[in-house]
Write a protein that holds these residues in place. Sequence first.
Motif, PDB file in Angstrom:
ATOM      1  N   VAL A 166      -9.885  10.211 -36.601  1.00 51.89           N
ATOM      2  CA  VAL A 166      -8.848  10.267 -35.578  1.00 51.89           C
ATOM      3  C   VAL A 166      -7.537  10.692 -36.229  1.00 51.89           C
ATOM      4  CG1 VAL A 166      -7.494   8.919 -33.929  1.00 51.89           C
ATOM      5  CG2 VAL A 166      -9.946   8.523 -34.132  1.00 51.89           C
ATOM      6  N   GLU A 167      -6.851  11.641 -35.589  1.00 56.35           N
ATOM      7  CA  GLU A 167      -5.501  12.013 -36.015  1.00 56.35           C
ATOM      8  C   GLU A 167      -4.493  11.145 -35.270  1.00 56.35           C
ATOM      9  OE1 GLU A 167      -4.840  16.117 -35.361  1.00 56.35           O
ATOM     10  OE2 GLU A 167      -6.117  16.778 -37.019  1.00 56.35           O
ATOM     11  N   VAL A 168      -3.617  10.487 -36.014  1.00 57.73           N
ATOM     12  CA  VAL A 168      -2.575   9.656 -35.419  1.00 57.73           C
ATOM     13  C   VAL A 168      -1.273  10.445 -35.458  1.00 57.73           C
ATOM     14  CG1 VAL A 168      -1.346   7.466 -35.516  1.00 57.73           C
ATOM     15  CG2 VAL A 168      -3.741   7.577 -36.223  1.00 57.73           C
ATOM     16  N   GLU A 169      -0.810  10.864 -34.291  1.00 61.52           N
ATOM     17  CA  GLU A 169       0.437  11.612 -34.177  1.00 61.52           C
ATOM     18  C   GLU A 169       1.543  10.679 -33.702  1.00 61.52           C
ATOM     19  OE1 GLU A 169      -0.678  16.015 -32.751  1.00 61.52           O
ATOM     20  OE2 GLU A 169      -1.133  14.450 -31.274  1.00 61.52           O
ATOM     21  N   ALA A 170       2.707  10.818 -34.266  1.00 56.34           N
ATOM     22  CA  ALA A 170       3.852  10.010 -33.849  1.00 56.34           C
ATOM     23  C   ALA A 170       5.045  10.920 -33.613  1.00 56.34           C
ATOM     24  CB  ALA A 170       4.194   8.962 -34.905  1.00 56.34           C
ATOM     25  N   ASP A 171       5.671  10.731 -32.473  1.00 57.77           N
ATOM     26  CA  ASP A 171       6.885  11.460 -32.146  1.00 57.77           C
ATOM     27  C   ASP A 171       8.002  10.444 -31.908  1.00 57.77           C
ATOM     28  OD1 ASP A 171       8.233  14.097 -31.211  1.00 57.77           O
ATOM     29  OD2 ASP A 171       8.635  12.687 -29.574  1.00 57.77           O
ATOM     30  N   VAL A 200       2.950   7.547 -29.648  1.00 54.39           N
ATOM     31  CA  VAL A 200       1.840   7.674 -30.598  1.00 54.39           C
ATOM     32  C   VAL A 200       0.629   8.179 -29.836  1.00 54.39           C
ATOM     33  CG1 VAL A 200       0.247   6.434 -32.103  1.00 54.39           C
ATOM     34  CG2 VAL A 200       2.689   5.905 -32.162  1.00 54.39           C
ATOM     35  N   ASN A 201       0.043   9.263 -30.311  1.00 51.95           N
ATOM     36  CA  ASN A 201      -1.144   9.839 -29.683  1.00 51.95           C
ATOM     37  C   ASN A 201      -2.303   9.814 -30.672  1.00 51.95           C
ATOM     38  OD1 ASN A 201      -2.641  11.224 -27.628  1.00 51.95           O
ATOM     39  ND2 ASN A 201      -2.456  13.086 -28.872  1.00 51.95           N
ATOM     40  N   LEU A 202      -3.463   9.406 -30.178  1.00 49.72           N
ATOM     41  CA  LEU A 202      -4.667   9.335 -31.003  1.00 49.72           C
ATOM     42  C   LEU A 202      -5.610  10.456 -30.582  1.00 49.72           C
ATOM     43  CD1 LEU A 202      -5.200   5.462 -30.785  1.00 49.72           C
ATOM     44  CD2 LEU A 202      -3.937   6.743 -32.520  1.00 49.72           C
ATOM     45  N   ARG A 203      -5.787  11.429 -31.468  1.00 50.19           N
ATOM     46  CA  ARG A 203      -6.636  12.572 -31.160  1.00 50.19           C
ATOM     47  C   ARG A 203      -8.000  12.446 -31.840  1.00 50.19           C
ATOM     48  NH1 ARG A 203      -3.934  17.790 -33.169  1.00 50.19           N
ATOM     49  NH2 ARG A 203      -5.796  18.664 -32.181  1.00 50.19           N
ATOM     50  N   PRO A 204      -9.075  12.895 -31.181  1.00 48.37           N
ATOM     51  CA  PRO A 204      -9.132  13.553 -29.878  1.00 48.37           C
ATOM     52  C   PRO A 204      -8.917  12.558 -28.733  1.00 48.37           C
ATOM     53  CG  PRO A 204     -11.340  13.273 -30.743  1.00 48.37           C
ATOM     54  CD  PRO A 204     -10.400  12.832 -31.822  1.00 48.37           C
ATOM     55  N   ALA A 205      -8.145  12.999 -27.755  1.00 49.38           N
ATOM     56  CA  ALA A 205      -7.773  12.113 -26.653  1.00 49.38           C
ATOM     57  C   ALA A 205      -8.934  11.836 -25.713  1.00 49.38           C
ATOM     58  CB  ALA A 205      -6.610  12.715 -25.873  1.00 49.38           C
ATOM     59  N   PRO A 218      14.475   2.647 -26.188  1.00 54.22           N
ATOM     60  CA  PRO A 218      13.549   2.173 -27.228  1.00 54.22           C
ATOM     61  C   PRO A 218      12.261   1.608 -26.623  1.00 54.22           C
ATOM     62  CG  PRO A 218      15.769   1.411 -27.671  1.00 54.22           C
ATOM     63  CD  PRO A 218      15.795   2.001 -26.292  1.00 54.22           C
ATOM     64  N   GLN A 219      11.158   2.215 -26.979  1.00 50.91           N
ATOM     65  CA  GLN A 219       9.850   1.728 -26.564  1.00 50.91           C
ATOM     66  C   GLN A 219       8.789   2.453 -27.370  1.00 50.91           C
ATOM     67  OE1 GLN A 219       8.393   2.858 -22.666  1.00 50.91           O
ATOM     68  NE2 GLN A 219       9.915   4.488 -22.491  1.00 50.91           N
ATOM     69  N   LEU A 220       7.591   1.900 -27.359  1.00 52.79           N
ATOM     70  CA  LEU A 220       6.462   2.503 -28.044  1.00 52.79           C
ATOM     71  C   LEU A 220       5.338   2.706 -27.036  1.00 52.79           C
ATOM     72  CD1 LEU A 220       4.808   3.459 -30.472  1.00 52.79           C
ATOM     73  CD2 LEU A 220       4.306   1.056 -30.999  1.00 52.79           C
ATOM     74  N   VAL A 221       4.910   3.943 -26.879  1.00 49.27           N
ATOM     75  CA  VAL A 221       3.827   4.295 -25.960  1.00 49.27           C
ATOM     76  C   VAL A 221       2.651   4.800 -26.793  1.00 49.27           C
ATOM     77  CG1 VAL A 221       3.104   5.773 -24.054  1.00 49.27           C
ATOM     78  CG2 VAL A 221       5.447   4.883 -24.139  1.00 49.27           C
ATOM     79  N   VAL A 222       1.436   4.250 -26.533  1.00 54.34           N
ATOM     80  CA  VAL A 222       0.224   4.673 -27.241  1.00 54.34           C
ATOM     81  C   VAL A 222      -0.688   5.368 -26.242  1.00 54.34           C
ATOM     82  CG1 VAL A 222      -1.770   3.946 -28.608  1.00 54.34           C
ATOM     83  CG2 VAL A 222       0.422   2.751 -28.858  1.00 54.34           C
ATOM     84  N   SER A 223      -1.067   6.604 -26.534  1.00 50.63           N
ATOM     85  CA  SER A 223      -1.957   7.371 -25.667  1.00 50.63           C
ATOM     86  C   SER A 223      -3.197   7.794 -26.441  1.00 50.63           C
ATOM     87  CB  SER A 223      -1.238   8.603 -25.110  1.00 50.63           C
ATOM     88  OG  SER A 223      -0.867   9.472 -26.161  1.00 50.63           O
ATOM     89  N   GLY A 224      -4.189   8.296 -25.707  1.00 50.40           N
ATOM     90  CA  GLY A 224      -5.430   8.728 -26.344  1.00 50.40           C
ATOM     91  C   GLY A 224      -6.590   7.799 -26.062  1.00 50.40           C
TER      92      GLY A 224
END
Length: 501
Positions: free
Chosen positions: A19-24, A67-72, A30-36
Amino acid sequence: MSYAKVHAAGISGVTGVLVEVEADVAMGMPQLVVSGLPDAALHEARDRVRAAVVNAGEEWPQRRMTVNLRPATVRKQGSSFDLGIAVAILGGAGRLPLAALDGVALIGELGLDGMIRPVRGVLPMVMAAARAGLTRAIVPEANAAEAALVPGVRVKAAASLNAVMNYVRDGVELPAALPAGTPDARPRLDLADVVGQEHAKVALEVAAAGGHHLSLLGPPGAGKTMLAARLPGLLPPLDDTAALEVTSLYSIAGRLAPGAGLIRQPPFQAPHHTTSTAALLGGGTGLARPGAISLAHRGVLFLDELPEFSRSALEALRQPLEEGSVRIGRSKDLVSYPSRVQLVTAANPCPCAKPGGDSYCECSPTVRRRYLGRLSGPLMDRIDLRVELFPVTSAGLFAVDEPLETTETVGKRVVEARNAAAERWRAYGWRLNAEASRSALRLAPAATADLRHRIDTGLLSARGYIRVLRVAWTLADLAGRDRPVREDVATALTLRLGDIR
């Protein structure tokens, strides 16, 4: 820098997923959103990661972080992504230079104090990283020896988030992990300990040589459990591929002891008769764990007191026994675990189960029929060898004149027979006679005349016909013959029906 990417790993069924962990990190509330496609454990990771970063002495970015976890498209489960998420956020916030993490898989759960906790399934995760071309991995200390079993991957053990940050920033080396060398500590049970029941020992040898299922019926104390427990000792050690499969299953189930090496001995699982269907086949909330039948993969599943198991649990075994895999369906997912096992069952002939056998039985014929009638015909039709045991006499129990064959002696014959079968079926990709299909098992009409008669009289099903042929080929291998003769077929039929009618 507002964008960063690192590699992590998870598991799907019995295989690992890179899994690729992308962070923007951007301006905003201020908040943290996790997708994927994260599960509940990953949604909770937001609080774990924040506490771990703060307690590791770093300032938590007061920005909008995605934060996005690929592949989604692949569902992410578990807490193994915590370390990757924390490092990616710090990299996106400009706190960590991530060049040192090129080609590195980050695996581990973070505690609130910043320590890195062990996770289940590290072995298949690191295997997935190796398949994707990654050459290094950072894992929790408690999982390091397990991860180092994967060839071609340099594994580093990390105790805390601070240790990983010091490695990335300042090049402070993390300790290298070495493959575990702890041997399997299970005692090797000797077949010579079982007195009497010579016909059952022959059936046990045939089962071991061909990978056949075995049913033992007899009164208490006749030796059913002793025989079943000695079957794994007759089987050859697991090769590298099978050992990795089995060890991965135990890793996913959380049953691999810290510091344990590859599981080389065929596993032996003996669930209690009160075991639920989910525990027998696999399941549970969140990540579906492998059940007893998958933990017995490439080994032996022993079901003692077979009629006492719930009917639903026994009927659920039919498909895995036939196909060699368990498919656990969820509303949004389908998990498959391997389950190529040798099934050994044991049962008393009636509820009263007097040690002296039928002569002392207090059950009526109706009660006896009802008791064994709990076992359905389709399930029993999948069992190749059915052996009835009788009470051991004092003469057999105290006889000392004739030496009994040991597990080592019988095991050598089993290995020779298995090697002969593997060489014969090499072009088909089979290793055991129990895996061969009908088209490859054809014999001359003269050798199968008895079988055709049993089919026409209803004593043998089409499935039973194929299974008798498989046993006949095993008997020929044990005898050193190139192919079965009529006597082998007759013996195989006897072992299935109990007698020649």
